[in-house]
Design a protein around this motif. Structure first.
Motif, PDB file in Angstrom:
ATOM      1  N   GLY A  84       0.382  -0.025  -9.306  1.00 47.67           N
ATOM      2  CA  GLY A  84       0.199   0.231  -7.877  1.00 47.67           C
ATOM      3  C   GLY A  84       1.489   0.332  -7.090  1.00 47.67           C
ATOM      4  O   GLY A  84       1.469   0.631  -5.900  1.00 47.67           O
ATOM      5  N   ALA A 129       1.761   3.976   5.003  1.00 46.65           N
ATOM      6  CA  ALA A 129       2.150   2.995   3.986  1.00 46.65           C
ATOM      7  C   ALA A 129       2.278   1.605   4.606  1.00 46.65           C
ATOM      8  O   ALA A 129       2.485   1.453   5.807  1.00 46.65           O
ATOM      9  N   ARG A 130       2.144   0.612   3.748  1.00 51.34           N
ATOM     10  CA  ARG A 130       2.453  -0.769   4.125  1.00 51.34           C
ATOM     11  C   ARG A 130       3.318  -1.334   2.997  1.00 51.34           C
ATOM     12  O   ARG A 130       2.858  -1.521   1.880  1.00 51.34           O
ATOM     13  N   ARG A 171       0.883  -1.174   0.000  1.00 51.38           N
ATOM     14  CA  ARG A 171       0.000   0.000   0.000  1.00 51.38           C
ATOM     15  C   ARG A 171       0.919   1.222   0.000  1.00 51.38           C
ATOM     16  O   ARG A 171       1.260   1.773   1.045  1.00 51.38           O
ATOM     17  N   VAL A 188      -0.728   7.371  -0.076  1.00 49.24           N
ATOM     18  CA  VAL A 188      -0.324   7.508   1.329  1.00 49.24           C
ATOM     19  C   VAL A 188       0.830   8.494   1.502  1.00 49.24           C
ATOM     20  O   VAL A 188       1.445   8.551   2.562  1.00 49.24           O
TER      21      VAL A 188
END
Length: 99
Positions: free
Chosen positions: A42, A69-70, A13, A17
């Motif tokens: 992405g 974020a991840r 992710r 973000v």
């Protein structure tokens, strides 16, 4: 101090973000040149150029990223210095359009 150039692909992710802005801010803080951009798949792609130590620190920091974020995966590889030609004139680190 040895100059290195590394291309980094960051997955997880990482869009929406603030990852690109955070990367730019951190790169400037550590004296690293290069660029960052979103990719349509992405991921976020970045190019870091600077001392071995500073570039390694940027890659380490990208493993966590900004607060929301991840990061699931990071790949990095050396690239030729001519990849830096994408930096906008007058900038040391650029945020580029999505590809």
């Amino acid at each position: 101090m040895h100059e290195v150039v590394r291309q980094v692909m960051i997955r997880g992710r990482v869009q929406g973000v603030g990852f690109r802005y955070w990367t730019m801010r951190e790169a400037i803080r550590f004296g690293v040149g290069g660029w960052v951009r979103n990719r349509r798949d992405g991921s976020v792609e970045a190019l870091f150029a600077g001392s071995t130590e500073a570039v390694a620190e940027m890659i380490t920091r990208c493993r966590s990223g900004p607060e929301f974020a991840r990061v699931d995966d990071i790949e990095d590889q050396p690239v030729a210095a001519n990849a830096l030609k994408m930096i906008r004139p007058g900038e040391r680190f650029s945020q580029l359009p999505t590809v």
